[in-house]
Design an enzyme around this catalytic site. Structure first.
Site, PDB file in Angstrom:
ATOM      1  N   HIS A  11       0.813  -1.217   0.000  1.00  0.00           N
ATOM      2  CA  HIS A  11       0.000   0.000   0.000  1.00  0.00           C
ATOM      3  C   HIS A  11       0.849   1.271   0.000  1.00  0.00           C
ATOM      4  O   HIS A  11       0.326   2.372  -0.221  1.00  0.00           O
ATOM      5  CB  HIS A  11      -0.951   0.011   1.208  1.00  0.00           C
ATOM      6  CG  HIS A  11      -2.251   0.707   0.944  1.00  0.00           C
ATOM      7  ND1 HIS A  11      -2.325   1.969   0.420  1.00  0.00           N
ATOM      8  CD2 HIS A  11      -3.544   0.299   1.111  1.00  0.00           C
ATOM      9  CE1 HIS A  11      -3.585   2.336   0.294  1.00  0.00           C
ATOM     10  NE2 HIS A  11      -4.348   1.324   0.698  1.00  0.00           N
ATOM     11  N   ASP A  60      -2.200   1.492  -4.271  1.00  0.00           N
ATOM     12  CA  ASP A  60      -3.373   1.679  -3.415  1.00  0.00           C
ATOM     13  C   ASP A  60      -4.519   0.794  -3.884  1.00  0.00           C
ATOM     14  O   ASP A  60      -4.399   0.036  -4.850  1.00  0.00           O
ATOM     15  CB  ASP A  60      -3.784   3.153  -3.361  1.00  0.00           C
ATOM     16  CG  ASP A  60      -4.043   3.739  -4.747  1.00  0.00           C
ATOM     17  OD1 ASP A  60      -4.394   2.962  -5.672  1.00  0.00           O
ATOM     18  OD2 ASP A  60      -3.906   4.961  -4.909  1.00  0.00           O
TER      19      ASP A  60
END
Length: 562
Positions: free
Chosen positions: A536, A540
């Site tokens: 992440h 994303d």
């Protein structure tokens, strides 16, 4: 001694000298870095293969030459030469004279050579060559001897396998660089040493005719008499083992030390408390025996229970320790082999490096399933390739990586390294040690058939220990197929320094709702779950979702064109 441009991978045919760390006339130590090279696969430093004086530099900085080209020469120092000549003159005896020195027990600590080997001083520097622990990748700094396929005194052919090693990248067999006779083994099985460490010596040359009859040192002989060395944790499921290789000064307890500790009822905690005086702080036989004597005189009581400690890192990085106490008779300690220890280290490193997020999507594989059922025999006959789901999945991944190249990246500090090439890693399970991830180099240039052949080739070479450092380096994205074991879905750990990994679940028949002529109806379809674990920090949820959706659409819309 000639220094050549080394081969840094199966497909690497040339290298460029980046920098010389030494100049002509400089004294060079064994394993001291003398120059740096750059290839299309890796940049690395090259150590000196022997000590001496750098007498000549043949390739300048910035020049590119083929693998095997002589780039420099090292001249042995006068002192080293004098020592060699002194030893040479002292060993100018016939084979029969030396054999007479062998004791009735058959032991002989002298290397036996023929007159023809030592009669010419001109050939002395080439008579004995040293075999070093090879460098099996840019980041590999050490290796463990798994097994010696030859013993001291054996005649060895060129390229014949003499020992096996294990590193954190690959297990492989090491061939002999020359034909000759193995005269000395310096590193025993299950010992871990740094890259460049001399592990054996080989007597070579056209004049080598007499069979060398030597044995290893008394320490090695005692070790063989006292303990059968442990080769793998899977070799010991049926035998009781009370101790295992764990961290001390060097992170290793030798089988001999473990055997003595077991016989003397020395517990694991006691063993950890012994101050090692061996190489890199290892606990030696002498240390253990000294502890036993001290314990007898001081009346130290033997502990009857085994404590297993597990350390966990909290969010604040403050370690906490939980202890579970078991009776020694209720547990069996199984030593981890080298591969399992490396996997453990890498998994923890990845967990602590990447911010793992996992997305899941289901894919209808019915169209591809029907195609494989109808065409697999024809493809095998015409292309000599076994077609499976994995080839189509790999093809869909490659197309999606081209569409979303940020997933084909890595993080370097505050920079993003977006790769312009696709080296697709395929996780291969290896029984009994674990798994390894070789890469399909240039996967972006292959079609489904090409990917199928590459997957089969990598899997075969991984299981037969035929992988090269080039096969396991510089990957950009990994696929792990746990579906072959019937697992429906999982949350795989990212293979560092990549930023994502795709998990492939088992294909199952499921009743699903489909639309036919504008109406919903039930149908039995072949459904597969794909999971994407992504970092992440870079990938994303939106990018991860679009990447998964792209793979799904590519697979479900397969049009029969390979």
């Amino acid at each position: 001694m000639d220094i050549i441009m080394p081969k840094m991978g199966e497909s690497v045919n040339e290298g460029t000298i980046i920098k010389w760390h030494k100049k002509v006339g400089d004294v060079v130590k064994l394993d001291e870095i003398i120059f740096e090279i750059s290839t299309d696969k890796v940049d690395t430093e090259i150590p000196a293969a022997s000590a001496g004086v750098l007498s000549e530099i043949l390739v300048k900085e910035g020049e590119t030459v083929e693998v095997g080209t002589v780039v420099a020469r090292i001249q042995a120092s006068g002192e080293a030469n004098a020592e060699v000549i002194s030893k040479e003159s002292s060993t100018e005896k016939s084979v029969q004279e030396i054999q007479n020195q062998i004791s009735p027990s058959g032991r002989n600590d002298n290397i036996i050579t023929s007159n023809s080997e030592t009669s010419s001083k001109q050939n002395v520097p080439g008579n004995i060559i040293e075999i070093a622990m090879p460098k099996m990748g840019e980041s590999v700094m050490e290796g463990t001897i798994i097994k010696w396929n030859k013993k001291v005194g054996d005649v060895i052919k060129k390229d014949e396998m003499i020992f096996e090693i294990s590193t954190d990248k690959v297990d492989t067999e090491i061939p002999s660089p020359e034909a000759g006779i193995l005269v000395e083994i310096l590193v025993g099985e299950q010992e871990t040493v740094e890259v460049g460490t001399i592990v054996a010596k080989l007597s070579v040359g056209s004049q080598v005719k007499a069979q060398v009859q030597v044995q290893e040192s008394k320490k090695e002989e005692n070790k063989k008499e006292q303990v059968q060395e442990i080769k793998s944790m899977h070799d010991n499921f049926s035998r009781p083992v009370d101790f295992h290789s764990v961290e001390n000064g060097s992170g290793f307890y030798s089988p001999l030390v473990l055997s003595i500790a077991q016989k003397e009822n020395i517990t694991f905690d006691e063993l950890k408390s012994i101050q090692g005086t061996g190489q890199e702080g290892r606990v030696s036989k002498k240390d253990v025996l000294g502890y036993i004597e001290k314990r007898k005189t001081s009346g130290v009581q033997v502990q009857e229970q085994v404590q297993i400690k597990k350390e966990f890192k909290t969010a604040s990085t403050i370690p906490s320790t939980s202890q579970t106490v078991y009776n020694a008779a209720d547990v069996e300690r199984i030593p981890m082999d080298n591969i399992r220890q490396r996997i453990m280290d890498h998994m923890v490193h990845s967990r602590d490096t990447s911010v793992h997020v996992t997305g899941l999507i289901e894919v209808d594989m019915t169209r591809i399933h029907n195609y494989i059922s109808a065409k697999k025999d024809e493809i095998m006959k015409n292309e000599n390739a076994k077609i499976t789901y994995m080839a189509f999945i790999a093809d869909a991944v490659v197309k999606s990586l081209k569409k979303y190249p940020l997933v084909n990246s890595s993080i370097d500090g505050n920079s993003i390294l977006q790769k312009k090439f696709i080296n697709l890693g395929i996780a291969v399970a290896i029984e009994p040690t674990g798994l390894i991830v070789p890469n399909i180099k240039g996967a972006g240039d292959r079609n489904v058939i090409g990917l199928a052949k590459a997957i089969a080739d990598l899997a075969n070479r991984a299981r037969t220990k035929k992988l090269t450092p080039d096969d396991i380096s510089n990957g950009t994205f990994t696929i792990t197929n746990y579906g072959v074991f019937g697992t429906i879905f999982g949350t795989p750990i990212i293979n560092q320094p990549e930023v994502a990994i795709l998990g492939v679940g088992a294909v199952q028949k499921k009743p699903v709702v489909i639309e036919v002529d504008g109406s919903d109806t039930f149908a039995v379809r072949h459904i597969m779950a794909l999971t994407l674990s992504h970092d992440h920090r870079l990938v994303d949820g939106m990018l991860g979702g679009m990447f998964l959706k792209s793979i799904k659409e590519t697979l479900e819309n397969f049009d029969g064109i390979m």
